[in-house]
Design a protein around this motif. Sequence first.
Motif, PDB file in Angstrom:
ATOM      1  N   TYR A   1       0.842  -1.192   0.000  1.00 27.20           N
ATOM      2  CA  TYR A   1       0.000   0.000   0.000  1.00 27.20           C
ATOM      3  C   TYR A   1       0.880   1.246   0.000  1.00 27.20           C
ATOM      4  O   TYR A   1       1.818   1.351   0.790  1.00 27.20           O
ATOM      5  N   SER A   2       0.571   2.177  -0.881  1.00 26.38           N
ATOM      6  CA  SER A   2       1.342   3.411  -0.949  1.00 26.38           C
ATOM      7  C   SER A   2       0.550   4.479  -1.674  1.00 26.38           C
ATOM      8  O   SER A   2      -0.161   4.190  -2.636  1.00 26.38           O
ATOM      9  N   GLY A   3       0.722   5.724  -1.244  1.00 29.76           N
ATOM     10  CA  GLY A   3       0.130   6.855  -1.953  1.00 29.76           C
ATOM     11  C   GLY A   3       1.019   7.359  -3.069  1.00 29.76           C
ATOM     12  O   GLY A   3       0.692   8.354  -3.706  1.00 29.76           O
ATOM     13  N   ASP A   4       2.170   6.684  -3.292  1.00 29.80           N
ATOM     14  CA  ASP A   4       3.128   7.074  -4.320  1.00 29.80           C
ATOM     15  C   ASP A   4       3.523   8.530  -4.112  1.00 29.80           C
ATOM     16  O   ASP A   4       3.462   9.049  -3.006  1.00 29.80           O
ATOM     17  N   TYR A   5       3.955   9.216  -5.186  1.00 29.64           N
ATOM     18  CA  TYR A   5       4.453  10.580  -4.984  1.00 29.64           C
ATOM     19  C   TYR A   5       3.393  11.528  -4.414  1.00 29.64           C
ATOM     20  O   TYR A   5       3.714  12.394  -3.582  1.00 29.64           O
ATOM     21  N   PRO A   6       2.070  11.423  -4.813  1.00 32.34           N
ATOM     22  CA  PRO A   6       1.097  12.335  -4.195  1.00 32.34           C
ATOM     23  C   PRO A   6       0.952  12.101  -2.695  1.00 32.34           C
ATOM     24  O   PRO A   6       0.665  13.039  -1.941  1.00 32.34           O
ATOM     25  N   GLY A   7       1.142  10.850  -2.270  1.00 33.63           N
ATOM     26  CA  GLY A   7       1.056  10.557  -0.847  1.00 33.63           C
ATOM     27  C   GLY A   7       2.150  11.261  -0.055  1.00 33.63           C
ATOM     28  O   GLY A   7       1.912  11.787   1.038  1.00 33.63           O
ATOM     29  N   PHE A   8       3.361  11.273  -0.615  1.00 31.98           N
ATOM     30  CA  PHE A   8       4.453  11.983   0.049  1.00 31.98           C
ATOM     31  C   PHE A   8       4.201  13.492   0.042  1.00 31.98           C
ATOM     32  O   PHE A   8       4.584  14.197   0.979  1.00 31.98           O
ATOM     33  N   THR A   9       3.554  13.991  -1.013  1.00 33.42           N
ATOM     34  CA  THR A   9       3.184  15.412  -1.037  1.00 33.42           C
ATOM     35  C   THR A   9       2.196  15.714   0.082  1.00 33.42           C
ATOM     36  O   THR A   9       2.323  16.724   0.794  1.00 33.42           O
ATOM     37  N   GLN A  10       1.199  14.860   0.257  1.00 29.92           N
ATOM     38  CA  GLN A  10       0.220  15.055   1.326  1.00 29.92           C
ATOM     39  C   GLN A  10       0.894  15.078   2.696  1.00 29.92           C
ATOM     40  O   GLN A  10       0.570  15.898   3.554  1.00 29.92           O
ATOM     41  N   ILE A  11       1.842  14.166   2.899  1.00 32.32           N
ATOM     42  CA  ILE A  11       2.557  14.114   4.177  1.00 32.32           C
ATOM     43  C   ILE A  11       3.275  15.431   4.439  1.00 32.32           C
ATOM     44  O   ILE A  11       3.201  15.992   5.544  1.00 32.32           O
ATOM     45  N   GLU A  12       3.969  15.944   3.423  1.00 32.00           N
ATOM     46  CA  GLU A  12       4.721  17.192   3.588  1.00 32.00           C
ATOM     47  C   GLU A  12       3.793  18.370   3.885  1.00 32.00           C
ATOM     48  O   GLU A  12       4.072  19.202   4.754  1.00 32.00           O
ATOM     49  N   LEU A  13       2.689  18.445   3.165  1.00 29.29           N
ATOM     50  CA  LEU A  13       1.761  19.566   3.354  1.00 29.29           C
ATOM     51  C   LEU A  13       1.089  19.514   4.720  1.00 29.29           C
ATOM     52  O   LEU A  13       0.898  20.554   5.370  1.00 29.29           O
ATOM     53  N   GLU A  14       0.728  18.333   5.168  1.00 28.78           N
ATOM     54  CA  GLU A  14       0.058  18.225   6.465  1.00 28.78           C
ATOM     55  C   GLU A  14       1.025  18.459   7.614  1.00 28.78           C
ATOM     56  O   GLU A  14       0.629  18.927   8.685  1.00 28.78           O
ATOM     57  N   LYS A  15       2.315  18.162   7.412  1.00 26.72           N
ATOM     58  CA  LYS A  15       3.323  18.509   8.422  1.00 26.72           C
ATOM     59  C   LYS A  15       3.503  20.017   8.493  1.00 26.72           C
ATOM     60  O   LYS A  15       3.671  20.583   9.581  1.00 26.72           O
ATOM     61  N   ALA A  16       3.485  20.666   7.334  1.00 26.28           N
ATOM     62  CA  ALA A  16       3.701  22.107   7.284  1.00 26.28           C
ATOM     63  C   ALA A  16       2.492  22.894   7.768  1.00 26.28           C
ATOM     64  O   ALA A  16       2.630  24.053   8.186  1.00 26.28           O
ATOM     65  N   HIS A  17       1.304  22.291   7.703  1.00 22.16           N
ATOM     66  CA  HIS A  17       0.065  22.982   8.081  1.00 22.16           C
ATOM     67  C   HIS A  17      -0.730  22.077   9.033  1.00 22.16           C
ATOM     68  O   HIS A  17      -1.695  21.415   8.625  1.00 22.16           O
ATOM     69  N   PRO A  18      -0.333  22.024  10.309  1.00 20.45           N
ATOM     70  CA  PRO A  18      -1.009  21.158  11.283  1.00 20.45           C
ATOM     71  C   PRO A  18      -2.519  21.428  11.330  1.00 20.45           C
ATOM     72  O   PRO A  18      -2.946  22.579  11.335  1.00 20.45           O
ATOM     73  N   GLY A  19      -3.277  20.357  11.324  1.00 19.71           N
ATOM     74  CA  GLY A  19      -4.731  20.478  11.369  1.00 19.71           C
ATOM     75  C   GLY A  19      -5.381  20.544  10.007  1.00 19.71           C
ATOM     76  O   GLY A  19      -6.608  20.442   9.892  1.00 19.71           O
ATOM     77  N   ALA A  20      -4.583  20.723   8.957  1.00 21.09           N
ATOM     78  CA  ALA A  20      -5.131  20.776   7.601  1.00 21.09           C
ATOM     79  C   ALA A  20      -5.149  19.379   6.977  1.00 21.09           C
ATOM     80  O   ALA A  20      -4.311  18.525   7.290  1.00 21.09           O
TER      81      ALA A  20
END
Length: 270
Positions: free
Chosen positions: A49-68
């Motif tokens: 199971y993997s979100g591939d490159y978009p999954g890693f993008t989601q991880i980065e964005l949610e780390k940068a914007h807590p609660g989003a």
Amino acid sequence: AVTLTQLSELQGPNEYAVPVIKVLNSKGNIKAIAFGYACHPTVLNGYLYSGDYPGFTQIELEKAHPGATALFFQGAGADQNPLPRNTVPLARQYGKELAAAVERVLEEDMKKIPSKLVTAYSELILPLDNLPTEADLIRISKTSDVPYQKRWAERTLSELKAGSKMITSYPYPVQVWTIGNHPLVSLGGELVVGYAINVKQMLGPDAIVFGYSNDVMNYIPTSTILKEGGYEGDIAHVVYGLPAKWQPGIEANILNEIRRLAIEAGLLRK
């Protein structure tokens, strides 16, 4: 032999836009980030199971914007693959690169979208071309050395023997929305990038084009790809279980229907 240089060359049409929609709460904090890109999420080819490159993008964005909550939508990238690929570090790298592009948009003066929604939807009847005969299916089932073609022929034959009839067309979903007069075009199937280019020529460069929407029944080739053949233009219907490829004229039919719905949604004049 194919060299790495040849694999990395981006020949043909491309769509590099990174459309972003952000939602703010009453305090002005980011509640959600929706972002898209026109490229297959196929850096990885394993069975984990993997979100591939978009999954890693989601991880980065949610780390940068807590609660989003970060949400990815697939653009018209059915003929666009990430290169090079096949490793997790590459998927993580591409994810971070896409996150950086999204962050740049978030930091700019984004256009406010009024809370007005207009929708238009239709199912366009797209005809299929040159349906196989029973003799064709028998020949393929006995002689093909391609497993999925052999399975397709055997399955279609069994359906015919059970009394089913081959479909001669398919109801293709076409959807045009305006959110505060901003155009969103959602099309079914594995949509190739040429459609995004054509839609933006029709509705403007800020139009957002979604592929894989409402139904995924086959690749959706442009007229050029249909003529060229290959997997997307000539064979993909076998994988999807359709009896035949699309009839010529598919691109003009879809674009004309988008135009009609855009008029209905108030984006274009008659």
